[in-house]
Enzyme design. Structure first.
Site: not given
Ligand code: GLA
Length: 741
Positions: A549, A479
């Protein structure tokens, strides 16, 4: 043969029967462009175009040759300051402060296949018969520098890739202030520009505008390719649709600051340019140093946007994505994020994993919160060791338990970040990106590690690889949840600070490369708060990317539709989540959610323990369904049929290369009162004479019937027909599986 050279006229013609790209050496020794478009006969002579030159009022930099003005000529790689007033591909600041350069043709080399770009992601050939590359060497004798423009043409695809390289063989250093990867001059402006733009949780919206005189561009100066604009741009004819018409498109294999622009000049010609964004970029080249610009993939299509996408998909599946996951079906995964957020412990995770296993899940992914003292988003990034409060027996024990259940185990990392509240930060407060004497902005409570520094990349490699070994890891979600501010590296001299952004992304690529070389079996999924760094640069390392997300399927139709323009659907991370949806609060049927998510990597992002028995039964069937069709989803030709932006209905499909099977997804967002009695969905890509059966329909149908008349949609509720109606209410969807008998 794919590259034809007329040695006398110094004309170069790249063609494979689908596309032609022709350029030549002009009277001034620089490269001029002659043609780009549908394939022409290899012996085409095109230099007559320049014979139409006539004296104009425009200035010429060739003495005694008033017909030669760069302002009116189509060029291959325009440089700054000598009679062309459009934006240049190249500008160099020289020791005396001047900016003028003159790169003229010296030689060329043709090689089979495609040489790698050192340290950079790029398309490749495994079999050198799949492509041919021509490198044109140009020289500026006063500057004492060599410029090499590389062009690769692929044998079976209407693809030309381009990149540029510069070498200083003089005594004095100079500075690149603009060094584009490609520049293409097209003769007219009758296009509409297609771009993929958005924001966090609504990435990849397809936007279109007609080209007009002036510069129209998309760009990022965030240090990542960005949620806001994907590094993709297409120029399509106004009459072009998904299924027919001409498109020129450009996708940048790069994950940091970029610009992609179309400049329409006073003669209505269009110059398309893509490269590293020149703002906050400069590169010092001392004696014997070189700079390699990243690659651009240029796809020409005369079969509409679907034709363009299928070319990208085939290219990326065969010549960009690497390693064992290139040709391997994706495991069905369950990700813990929306199931638990930070609120879990060992017992809860094992319970979830047990339940997931019963549903048919193959890979259990533990998302954020497993390390350091991470109980919310305020701490511990950088401390890549287990959170003992949550995992009292350690991460190794948990991984073993998961494996014993018959599940593969995956973990979330955010390698490029550090929390001010962390052991790593205490140890190395000077490792972050910050500008001296200025305050440093936090993003999601975190700071960015200076990945332009090799020792930091190496330390992260050590930390991550020891966890990987300990846990027998099968998958990593990498990420990156904030963009870069106060960009500056403590380790670069003042005159090299504008190298920072590029050096940073080279560090990211380096860490990926180290990890995939040592752990080639790991499936990497890149992520940047969803689709904030979903680009072909990262696909070279991570064969899939979390698209957004936002897991709401109504939104996902738009996001995945847009992402599929350049990216193969087996690289588009898509999951079924619980309702009401966590991003939109919308509730949709479980079937609708899965029917959208099938057209991607497929997985679940929910807590299986809270499911009803009925939901569990449905999910088991969904997983079986996906497993039965994932090979088709990975390898087939994808077609977009109805766009989700302009209507209430949306549809897409995948057809196997041999046209023997197809999977069609159809979606209707809101119910229509008193709907049309007979409703069909016209599809495409089938064998017109083939006879197909469709999963829940009794008949067999000829391919032509299905394409030109359409698949009959099950009857929709209209009141009186309530006994036979098969569809009713909002969020209707169908997935049809067609097999040729
Ligand atoms: C980001 C990612 C999510 C998740 C969060 C965790 O927003 O896109 O899918 O992994 O971080 O903090």
């Amino acid at each position: 043969m794919l590259i034809y050279v007329d040695e006398q006229k110094k004309q170069f013609h790249l063609t494979n029967g689908m596309v032609s790209y022709i350029f030549h050496v002009m009277r001034n020794g620089q490269l001029g462009s002659l043609y780009y478009g549908k394939a022409l006969h290899p012996n085409t002579q095109f230099s007559y175009i320049h014979q139409y030159d006539y004296p104009t009022t425009y200035s010429s930099h060739l003495e005694g040759d008033r017909a030669f003005s760069l302002e009116t000529i189509r060029q291959e790689y325009p440089v700054y300051g000598t009679t062309d007033y459009r934006e240049p591909a190249l500008s160099i600041i020289q020791p005396d402060g001047s900016h003028i350069s003159n790169f003229t043709y010296k030689s060329h080399f043709i090689t089979a296949g495609k040489p790698a770009l050192q340290g950079l992601p790029a398309t490749y050939t495994e079999d050198e018969r799949d492509a041919e590359t021509i490198q044109i060497v140009l020289e500026d004798t006063i500057l004492q520098a060599k410029l090499i423009l590389s062009y690769t043409i692929f044998k079976d695809l209407p693809v030309i890739t381009r990149s540029s390289y510069i070498f200083n063989n003089g005594q004095n250093p100079f500075y690149l202030e603009r060094f584009m990867s490609t520049s293409v001059d097209l003769p007219d402006k009758d296009f509409s520009m297609v771009q993929l733009s958005g924001a966090w949780s609504r990435e990849f919206y397809v936007k279109e505008r007609n080209l007009e005189v002036g510069i129209q561009s998309i760009s990022s100066i965030r240090g990542s390719s960005s949620h806001q604009h994907n590094p993709f741009l297409a120029l399509k004819r106004k009459s072009t649709t998904e299924l027919q018409g001409e498109v020129y498109s450009f996708n940048f294999i790069y994950s940091s600051n970029f610009i992609a622009q179309a400049e329409v000049d006073q003669f209505d010609s269009t110059r398309v340019m893509i490269g590293i964004h020149p703002f906050r970029f400069s590169w010092k080249l001392s004696k014997n140093e070189h700079f390699q610009a990243p690659e651009v993939v240029m796809v020409y299509s005369d079969t509409g946007l679907n034709g363009m996408s299928q070319t990208y998909h085939d290219l990326y599946r065969n010549h960009l994505i690497r390693g064992m996951w290139k040709n391997t079906d994706r495991p069905v995964l369950l990700n813990s994020w929306e199931a638990t957020y930070f609120n879990f412990d060992e017992r809860k995770l094992i319970e979830i994993a047990k339940e997931a296993k019963k549903l048919g899940i193959e890979l259990f992914v533990l998302d954020d919160g497993w390390f350091g003292k991470r109980n919310d988003a305020t701490s511990s990034l950088g401390d890549w060791f287990e959170n003992r409060d949550k995992l009292p027996h350690g991460i190794k024990y948990l991984a073993q338990k998961i494996n014993e259940l018959g599940l593969k185990f995956g973990l979330w990392f955010e390698p490029e970040m550090v929390s001010p509240k962390s052991e790593l930060y205490k140890l190395h407060p000077d490792w972050t990106v910050k500008t001296p004497n200025r305050s440093t902005s936090l993003g999601r409570n975190q700071l960015v590690l200076d990945f332009s520094r090799q020792e930091i990349v190496n330390e992260l490699y050590q930390r991550m690889s020891s966890i990987i070994r300990e846990t027998n890891l099968s998958y990593i979600k990498w990420d990156m949840n904030r963009n870069i501010t106060e960009a500056y590296s403590m380790c670069l001299q003042a005159d090299k600070q504008d190298e920072f952004f590029h050096r940073y992304i080279l560090g990211v690529y380096d860490l990926y490369e180290q990890l995939i070389s040592e752990f080639p079996h790991i499936l990497f999924e890149s992520c940047a708060g969803g689709g904030g760094r979903f680009d072909p640069g990262l696909l070279f390392y991570a064969p899939q990317a979390w698209a957004s997300d936002d897991t709401d399927p109504v939104e996902r139709l738009k996001i995945q539709y847009g992402a599929s323009l350049p990216y193969p659907i087996y690289s588009i991370g898509s999951h079924v989540s619980s309702v009401p949806n966590h991003q939109t609060k919308r509730s949709t049927p479980l079937s609708f959610r899965a029917n959208v998510a099938y057209f991607g990597t497929f997985g679940y992002e929910l807590n299986p323990i809270t499911l009803t028995n009925e939901e569990k039964t449905i999910i088991k069937e969904q997983i079986i369904f996906y497993k039965n069709h994932r090979n088709l989803i990975r390898t087939g030709d994808f077609y977009r049929l109805k766009d989700p932006y302009t209507g209430n209905e949306s549809a897409w499909m995948v057809v196997s290369k041999d046209k023997n099977e197809a999977l069609v997804g159809w979606y209707k967002i809101l119910a229509t009162p008193n709907p049309r009695k007979i409703q069909t969905l016209k599809i495409t890509g089938l064998d017109p004479k083939g006879k197909y059966t469709i999963n829940h329909l009794d008949n067999t149908y000829y391919g032509d019937e299905l394409m030109y008349n359409g698949i009959p949609l099950p009857p929709e509720f209209n009141g009186p027909n309530k006994k036979i109606a098969k569809r009713a209410g909002d969020f209707q969807s169908e997935v049809f599986y067609l097999v040729k008998r």
